[in-house]
Each structure stands twice: as structure tokens, then as C-alpha cells.
Enzyme design. Structure first.
Site, PDB file in Angstrom:
ATOM      1  N   GLU A 196       1.366  24.791  64.690  1.00  0.00           N
ATOM      2  CA  GLU A 196       2.405  23.771  64.696  1.00  0.00           C
ATOM      3  C   GLU A 196       3.723  24.365  64.181  1.00  0.00           C
ATOM      4  O   GLU A 196       3.801  24.805  63.044  1.00  0.00           O
ATOM      5  CB  GLU A 196       1.918  22.627  63.800  1.00  0.00           C
ATOM      6  CG  GLU A 196       2.973  21.641  63.398  1.00  0.00           C
ATOM      7  CD  GLU A 196       2.437  20.670  62.331  1.00  0.00           C
ATOM      8  OE1 GLU A 196       1.261  20.797  61.924  1.00  0.00           O
ATOM      9  OE2 GLU A 196       3.205  19.790  61.922  1.00  0.00           O
ATOM     10  N   ASP A 214      -0.797  21.409  59.941  1.00  0.00           N
ATOM     11  CA  ASP A 214      -0.719  21.038  58.531  1.00  0.00           C
ATOM     12  C   ASP A 214      -1.714  19.928  58.208  1.00  0.00           C
ATOM     13  O   ASP A 214      -2.093  19.155  59.075  1.00  0.00           O
ATOM     14  CB  ASP A 214       0.690  20.524  58.206  1.00  0.00           C
ATOM     15  CG  ASP A 214       1.693  21.666  58.137  1.00  0.00           C
ATOM     16  OD1 ASP A 214       1.247  22.810  57.944  1.00  0.00           O
ATOM     17  OD2 ASP A 214       2.902  21.400  58.289  1.00  0.00           O
ATOM     18  N   ASP A 248      -1.262  17.167  56.973  1.00  0.00           N
ATOM     19  CA  ASP A 248      -0.534  15.919  56.703  1.00  0.00           C
ATOM     20  C   ASP A 248      -0.541  15.040  57.953  1.00  0.00           C
ATOM     21  O   ASP A 248      -1.188  15.358  58.946  1.00  0.00           O
ATOM     22  CB  ASP A 248       0.900  16.219  56.249  1.00  0.00           C
ATOM     23  CG  ASP A 248       1.679  16.975  57.326  1.00  0.00           C
ATOM     24  OD1 ASP A 248       1.158  17.107  58.450  1.00  0.00           O
ATOM     25  OD2 ASP A 248       2.793  17.442  57.042  1.00  0.00           O
ATOM     26  N   ASP A 252       1.793  14.294  60.219  1.00  0.00           N
ATOM     27  CA  ASP A 252       2.318  14.921  61.438  1.00  0.00           C
ATOM     28  C   ASP A 252       1.313  15.898  62.019  1.00  0.00           C
ATOM     29  O   ASP A 252       1.071  15.927  63.224  1.00  0.00           O
ATOM     30  CB  ASP A 252       3.612  15.686  61.130  1.00  0.00           C
ATOM     31  CG  ASP A 252       4.809  14.746  61.146  1.00  0.00           C
ATOM     32  OD1 ASP A 252       4.593  13.561  61.481  1.00  0.00           O
ATOM     33  OD2 ASP A 252       5.918  15.204  60.820  1.00  0.00           O
TER      34      ASP A 252
END
Ligand code: 28G
Length: 798
Positions: A429, A503, A505, A507
């Protein structure tokens, strides 16, 4: 019409020892799958009774003692004495392998298919199996152990009910795991209830220990199934099309064809097909019949209504199935399966039968509902145009060289190795993390492809639009597989593993879901071949005295904290003044953690007794292997010198009330932890801290002179962890970008130390439902889903 049966219509074959010797041959495996298979085998008998028209309720209960009971309100298994066997019919059914109805072409049963090994196999693999029959005003019962009867069939009471109840205790000598999964059972029972809809069957499942209960009642059968599949999709016609025809094959055996279908505004075909209630995941003759019948009817309709313009591109069979959600359920007396796995139907004659039924019925339905016909044909027309557009787009793209194999995207940092199966493609990403990954990787076998921003949500996009999207083009180009029908070729895949690294998280998980949706929807074969993996970057950064460490999950964090605590700690037993520190303390903590793990496994109550009661029952350092629960008295423990079974035998013909016997397979593991404690002069009371004045310890942390008192060693571990948290800096880890190359390699990319999760698909209906809930148009279902699962999502970064 009612057929009169008696016990003489039962065929008798060989014995059950064979089943215990080679269980996998009969039920597939002895893991979770085989275990649940046994329950379905029992349920199938109830379902057959429902198919015969005599049963409307099936109840499955996961009992506290680890057994499962299935109850139906059918006629009850016959109890009359079998003419040649000289024992009651129920005993023949439960003890003779392959006992079943004589081969009968006048009826179809569930048990002709994937299951159908017979309930006697289940009996053979049961530590205990108890059958109760409610019939002719009486309750009959009989108990078996490992397939051998323990009691004769006897009358135990009176009743006005009718039906059968079977309680199954799986044998841990056979099964590697004996714990039933509510999820697994309820999924299949729901499916069964959909398929049996028109018999008005109610299937209930419950688990008193967890207060869970579900009732599956789908009087509209396949229509309800479709409503479930389309729940979070937008239908293009509100009314479903339903087909339900009973006919005969050329030999006069009955064939039933049921179909329910509804088009939605997605671009995928979603057809589920069943033969005698078994999911034929590889399709077969019934599916091809369905497809040809559908195409024929829709083409004919479009021509008659002059919806198709002669100059325009004509819809293909695939176009007519775009956005189609359908369930096809065929029942026949003698299903022939092509593969050993029995998931592809082979009966040739069925193809024509299904095809003409579907075509005729669909014609009628469309004449009656012209609006539906127009909506479907128009959708197919759009699909055909899009296909045409995609083809042109692909040509353009191909001419530009993007999809052609050989040319690679500029962003890709390829690896050197040409041995496909040892290579890996990391999809990363963002450009910044991509840069770090490029320096971190082992360039011999690891390739890096950074993707910018969010890739397109393919659940909502059509093929031509998808191909237009740059990030998707780059991805396809890097993988080398080509794309779309007739073009995708898994053999051309350039890497052994495709690894998604995002990640930890919101997103990151969104991008991961988008990528997975793309793979699942457009390159399903990659998922089926287990080519897709998810990298697990660390979740925590732990800093103490300038030393930093990365930790992947909560368990790792707990362990690390404990190790830190042990370093500066000292524990003093109040009564003996014995001191533990350094290596000795570490050895003690290791045993305490181990015991804590065992103690936790008692906490769900399934063991029938408390952990403290269990360990206190030790005699000369020996822990009980089994416990039984006599009515009106204390639990009775069994040690290695006597088994529960021997005890029962010694009682002779006794009541079956002590059925709640539990085993302790971890007894020797607990014993060895306790004996390690005793080598350190510590007793069970020191561990439990329940006895007056015993088990008091002073805990000094980090060189401090002020001790904290703990009662019971079982509480020391948590105390130490807590103390350790004071001296360290724990940081929730935010993103890949915060790591340097060494750290990224070590924590996430080094095959020696990293964690990789393979992406697998277990259940098609469930997976489809999940993806459309998460990625489809409806906001509300997604919100509900996230709320419902919020507790399970640990890594959610809000
Ligand atoms: C609760 C768990 C599992 C069952 C019945 C009812 C009959 C039956 C079962 O007959 C012999 C062989 C094939 C017909 C049939 C009762 C006719 C008259 C039955 C079950 C005769 C077995 N009265 N309910 N088997 N069949 N439920 N539930 O097992 O030809 S098995």
C-alpha cells in the site's frame, strides 16, 4: 398412496469393526469435518422422515456434557423384532453396516448422496449413543458404546409424542477433536431448511451453555434462499421466478426439479445447485440443463418481443446470466456422481429433463410477467454491449502492451529467480511503504509492487470500467495471468505467492478488502489454488531502556511483558520464606502460564467441574482421567487404574443416568506442571490460594523493597504483567511507513520470522454474502455487519 413398511424391508450387511478401524473411509476424516459429518448423518435420517411426509420438527441441541442430541417428530424408528435378525429393527439400523431400505426407485432420500454412510457408522464412532423412540404411546430406549449395545431395547415410560431422539457422544479415541461448532452446524441446518422449505419443516438448533438458539423455518423454500442471497443486493425485478415440477424419468422413477431465481444489478452469476439436498459444487448435468433451458427461453422471448435489433451484438448465454441469483434443487432416486467426492452429477438423462422444464416454465412465467422479461433481456443486452466494449478496451490496452505478457509495469521491482514457485509478489500500500519494501526485500525471490490509493471497488464496477482503471491494469500486468473470460490463465501466473501487505489500520484493511474482492470476483482460481496471502505487520512497538522491539499480536505482547517483569522481580513465599528469582522464577512462571492456560479451558463449564475441584481431586500426584456425575451425589472420579467403562461393566445392567462422563485428555500435561511446582516445593494449595493461610506470596518488582501480597500463585502472573507495563513504552503501531527496511524485513518479510495468512474460501454462500454486505450498495447492512462484528475486530484503528 401411503406405503406400509415393516422391519422385513431392511437389508442386513456386515459388522461395524471395519468402521472403527478405518473411520476416514466412511466419514471422510476424523477432524472437525468428520465430526460434524456424523451429526449431519443423523439429521439426514430425520430429513428423510420429513421427505416421506411424517416429520415437521427437527431439533438439534449441543448439550453441556459435550454431546449432541437430534430429535424429530416422525413416526419413530420401528421397534418390532426383525424376522431374520431376531432383534428389534432399531438395533439392526444402528448396529448393522449399510442397513437401510431396500433399493427403492420410487422415492428419493437425502441419504443417497454425500452422506448416506448410515447412522450405524455414527454409532460405531460414538463413545456413547443413546436412542429414544416415542411410538405407540410408549418411550423406548437403548444405549450403545462404540457401536456395541449396553442395554436391550426397553420401555422406559409412556408418552403421547411420536418421533426419535438420538444423543451422540463422539469418541475421542477416534476424533482428533470432539468439540462441536455451533456455526458449522447452524450453517448446514439453515441450508437444509431452505432446501426443505416446501415440506414446511422447522429446524431448531440450540446451545444452552451459550444461550444460543436459532430456528430455521422457510416455508417459501428456495424463494427464501434467494431472498437471503439477494438480501444486500438490488433486484431488478421485485417478483421472484419459481419453478417446482415433479416428473418421471424414462424408467418411471420420480424426478423433482425446483428452481428459484431473481436478477440483481450486480454483474455476476450466482447459481447454487443441489442434488438430493447435497451441494453439487462442481455442477453437472442438472446445471448444464438449467443453463441451456434459461438461454433458450430468454432468447426466444427476446425474439418474440423484438427486443433484439438484428444489427446489434447478440447476448450470449453468459450475458443472460449476468446478475442472476438462482438456486436449483433436483431430487432423483438414483443419483450418479462423476467424481469420488460426489459433487458433480452425472445422470445424462437429467440434462434434458431440467432443460425442458426450465425452458417451458420460464416461458410461461415471462408471458405472465412481461415486465420481468423486459428487465432481464435489457440487462443481458447491456451485458453484451459491455462485453463488446470490454473486448475493444482489451484490444486497445493489449495494443498498448499493457496486458500482454512480457512487458512489465514500471512500478514493479521484479525478482531475479525464474523458479515460479519460490517467488513472491508483495502488493504494498502506497509508494512510501513500497520504497521501504524495495530496500527490505530479498531481491532473489521477492518482487514488490506498490499500489497507490484505493483500487476500484470491483463489486460495484463492470468489466470495461475495471479494465480502464490504471492500478488494476498494473496489477494484472505484474501478475502476468491475463484477465477475464478466455484470457485469464493461471498457468501464466508469474509468482508462487501473491502477498497483500497493508497497514494494520482502517485504510489498510479497506485496501486489503478491495484487493481480496478483486481476486475473489475476477480471479477466483487464484484463491482456490491458495496463491493469495496476507502479510502480518507488527502491531506494537515496545520500548524499554532505549531498546525497541516489534510485536505482531497481543499474545506476543503478553509474553514480552512477562519476560520483562521476570528480569527484576523476586517472589517470596510467606510461610516457607522460600525465594524465587532469576532462572528459577522464569521456570516457575513458565509453569504458571501453562497452568493458567489449562485453567482457562475449564472456564466455559464444558468440563462439568471447576478447575480447583479437579486439581484438588489429585491422589498421590495423579489426576483423574474421567469424571462421571451420579444423580444426587458428588462427582465420581476415575483414575488410571479404572475406567468409567469398567466401572459401568462392574455394575452390570444399570440405568443410563450416568451418561455425563467427561474425559480429561490434558490430565498428564497438568500433572507434569503440578509436579514441576512440587519440585520447587510448591503445592496445589499454593497455586490456588484457597486454603486458610496458605498460598501467600510477596511479590517484589523491579528491585523495589515494597512488596505486594498475592494470594495464590495463579494471580502472580497477571500482577507481574501489570507491573511490567509501568516500566515500558508500548506504542500501538500505526503503519508500514514508520519502519525502516531492516525492521520491515525482520518483522514482516523474512520467511524465517514472518507470519503469513493464506486466504481460503470455506463456504461459497457465506463468502458471497460477506462480500456483498461489505462491498455492495447498501449502507445499512454494512453498518449492521460492522456493529455485529465490532467485538471480533481487534485491530480496528479508530
Ligand atoms: C432423531 C434423529 C434421527 C427416523 C424413522 C422412521 C421410520 C424408519 C426412521 O424406518 C426402516 C427403511 C426404509 C421404510 C418407517 C417408521 C416406516 C414406519 C419408519 C431418525 C422402513 C426405518 N415407521 N425415523 N426409520 N425403513 N428418524 N432421526 O433417525 O423403508 S429413522
Amino acid at each position: 398412496m401411503t406405503k406400509i413398511y415393516d422391519s422385513s424391508s431392511i437389508q442386513v450387511l456386515e459388522g461395524l469393526e471395519a468402521v472403527r478401524k478405518r473411520p476416514a473411509m466412511y466419514i471422510g476424516d476424523t477432524l472437525t469435518r468428520g465430526l460434524h459429518h456424523c451429526v449431519f448423518e443423523i439429521v439426514d435420517n430425520s430429513v428423510d422422515e420429513a421427505l416421506a411426509g411424517y416429520c415437521t420438527n427437527i431439533n438439534v441441541e449441543l448439550n453441556e456434557d459435550g454431546s449432541v442430541s437430534v430429535t424429530d417428530d416422525g413416526r419413530g424408528i420401528p421397534v418390532d423384532v426383525h424376522p431374520t435378525e431376531g432383534v428389534p429393527a432399531v438395533e439392526v439400523i444402528l448396529c448393522k453396516l449399510h442397513a437401510g431400505g431396500k433399493f427403492d426407485k420410487d422415492s428419493y432420500k437425502v441419504s443417497g448422496g454425500l452422506h448416506g454412510v448410515g447412522v450405524s457408522c455414527v454409532n460405531a464412532l460414538a463413545k456413547i449413543l443413546k436412542v429414544e423412540i416415542y411410538r405407540d404411546g410408549k418411550v423406548y430406549e437403548q444405549t450403545f458404546m462404540r457401536g456395541v449395545k449396553q442395554t436391550e431395547l426397553s420401555v422406559s415410560g409412556e408418552t403421547s409424542k411420536h418421533g426419535t431422539k438420538i444423543t451422540f457422544f463422539p469418541d475421542e479415541e477416534i476424533f482428533e477433536t470432539t468439540e462441536f461448532s455451533y456455526e458449522t452446524l447452524s450453517k448446514r441446518l439453515r441450508e437444509m431448511a431452505f432446501l426443505m422449505g416446501r415440506s414446511n419443516l422447522i429446524i431448531e438448533i440450540s446451545e444452552p451453555t451459550s444461550d444460543r438458539r436459532d430456528e430455521f423455518h422457510y416455508p417459501n423454500g428456495l424463494d427464501d434462499f434467494i431472498a437471503f442471497i439477494n438480501e444486500n443486493k438490488q433486484p431488478i425485478h421485485p417478483k421472484l421466478i419459481s419453478i417446482n415440477v415433479e416428473t418421471e424419468d424414462s424408467e418411471g422413477s420420480p424426478v423433482s426439479v425446483e428452481v428459484s431465481l431473481q436478477y440483481n444489478d450486480t454483474y455476476r452469476e450466482d447459481v447454487h445447485c443441489f442434488v438430493n439436498n447435497i451441494n453439487t459444487t462442481e455442477g453437472g448435468t442438472h446445471l448444464s440443463g438449467f443453463r441451456s433451458g434459461l438461454t433458450r427461453a430468454l432468447n426466444g422471448y427476446a425474439k418474440r418481443e423484438s427486443i433484439l435489433k438484428p444489427k446489434e451484438v447478440q447476448p450470449s448465454g453468459d450475458d443472460f446470466r449476468e446478475g442472476l441469483a438462482a438456486v436449483l434443487s433436483v431430487k432423483l432416486a438414483d443419483p450418479q456422481f462423476e467424481s469420488q467426492t460426489k459433487i458433480k452429477l452425472g445422470n445424462r438423462e437429467i440434462e434434458g429433463i431440467v432443460s425442458s422444464i426450465v425452458s417451458d416454465q420460464l416461458n410461461t412465467a415471462l408471458e405472465e410477467n412481461p415486465a420481468i422479461g423486459k428487465a432481464i433481456v435489457n440487462k443481458a443486452l447491456l451485458a453484451a454491449r459491455a462485453r463488446e466494449a470490454a473486448r475493444r478496451q482489451r484490444d486497445i490496452v493489449r495494443r498498448k502492451g499493457v496486458l500482454a505478457s512480457g512487458s512489465l509495469p514500471g512500478k514493479l521491482a521484479d525478482c531475479q529467480s525464474k523458479q515460479r514457485d519460490e517467488t513472491e509478489l508483495y502488493i504494498v500500500e502506497g509508494d512510501s511503504a513500497g520504497g521501504t519494501a524495495k530496500s527490505a526485500r530479498d531481491r532473489v525471490f521477492q518482487a514488490i509492487l506498490p499500489l497507490r490509493g484505493k483500487i476500484l471497488n470491483v463489486e460495484k464496477a463492470r468489466l470495461d470500467k475495471m479494465l480502464n482503471h490504471e492500478e488494476i491494469q498494473i496489477l494484472i500486468q505484474a501478475m502476468g495471468t491475463g484477465f477475464g473470460e478466455g484470457d485469464f490463465d493461471i498457468e501464466k501466473l508469474r509468482y508462487g505467492k501473491i502477498i497483500i501487505m497493508t497497514d494494520a489500520d482502517v485504510d489498510g484493511s479497506h485496501i486489503r478488502t478491495l484487493l481480496l474482492t478483486f481476486f475473489y470476483r475476477q480471479m477466483e482460481e487464484l484463491v482456490r489454488n491458495r496463491r493469495i496471502y496476507i502479510a502480518v505487520p507488527p502491531l506494537y512497538k515496545l520500548r524499554r531502556k532505549k531498546v525497541e522491539r516489534y510485536i505482531v499480536d497481543e499474545l506476543g505482547l503478553k509474553k514480552a511483558l512477562l519476560n520483562i517483569a521476570i528480569e527484576g522481580a523476586r517472589i517470596e513465599a510467606v510461610s516457607s520464606k522460600d525465594v524465587f528469582e532469576g532462572d528459577r522464577l522464569a521456570a516457575l512462571i513458565e509453569q504458571l502460564v501453562e497452568l493458567g492456560r489449562h485453567e482457562e479451558s475449564f472456564e466455559n463449564g464444558l468440563r462439568g467441574i471447576e478447575f480447583s475441584t479437579y486439581v484438588e481431586a489429585a491422589e498421590n500426584g495423579q489426576l483423574p482421567r474421567q469424571v462421571s456425575f451420579p444423580v444426587d451425589s458428588e462427582p465420581r472420579f476415575f483414575f488410571e487404574n479404572e475406567t468409567y467403562r469398567e466401572y459401568l461393566d462392574s455394575l452390570g445392567e444399570e440405568s443410563t443416568e450416568r451418561l455425563g462422563c467427561r474425559d480429561f485428555p490434558d490430565a498428564s500435561a497438568i500433572e507434569s506442571s503440578l509436579s514441576a511446582l512440587s519440585d520447587m516445593n510448591l503445592s496445589i494449595s499454593d497455586y490456588l490460594g484457597l486454603a486458610e493461610g496458605k498460598g501467600r506470596f510477596e511479590v517484589f518488582v523491579d528491585g523495589s523493597e515494597n512488596p505486594e501480597e498475592c494470594v495464590g500463585l495463579r494471580n502472580v502472573v497477571n500482577h507481574l504483567r501489570h507491573a511490567a507495563e509501568q516500566g515500558v513504552d508500548i506504542q500501538r503501531y500505526k503503519g508500514l511507513g514508520e519502519m525502516n527496511a531492516d525492521q520491515l524485513w525482520e518483522s514482516t518479510m523474512d520467511p524465517e520470522t514472518r507470519t503469513l495468512h493464506p486466504v481460503v474460501l470455506e463456504d461459497d454462500v457465506e463468502a458471497d454474502h460477506l462480500f456483498s454486505t461489505l462491498m455492495g450498495p447498501g449502507v445499512e447492512p454494512r453498518r449492521q455487519f460492522i456493529e455485529k462484528h465490532a467485538l471480533e475486530v481487534r485491530n480496528l484503528d479508530v
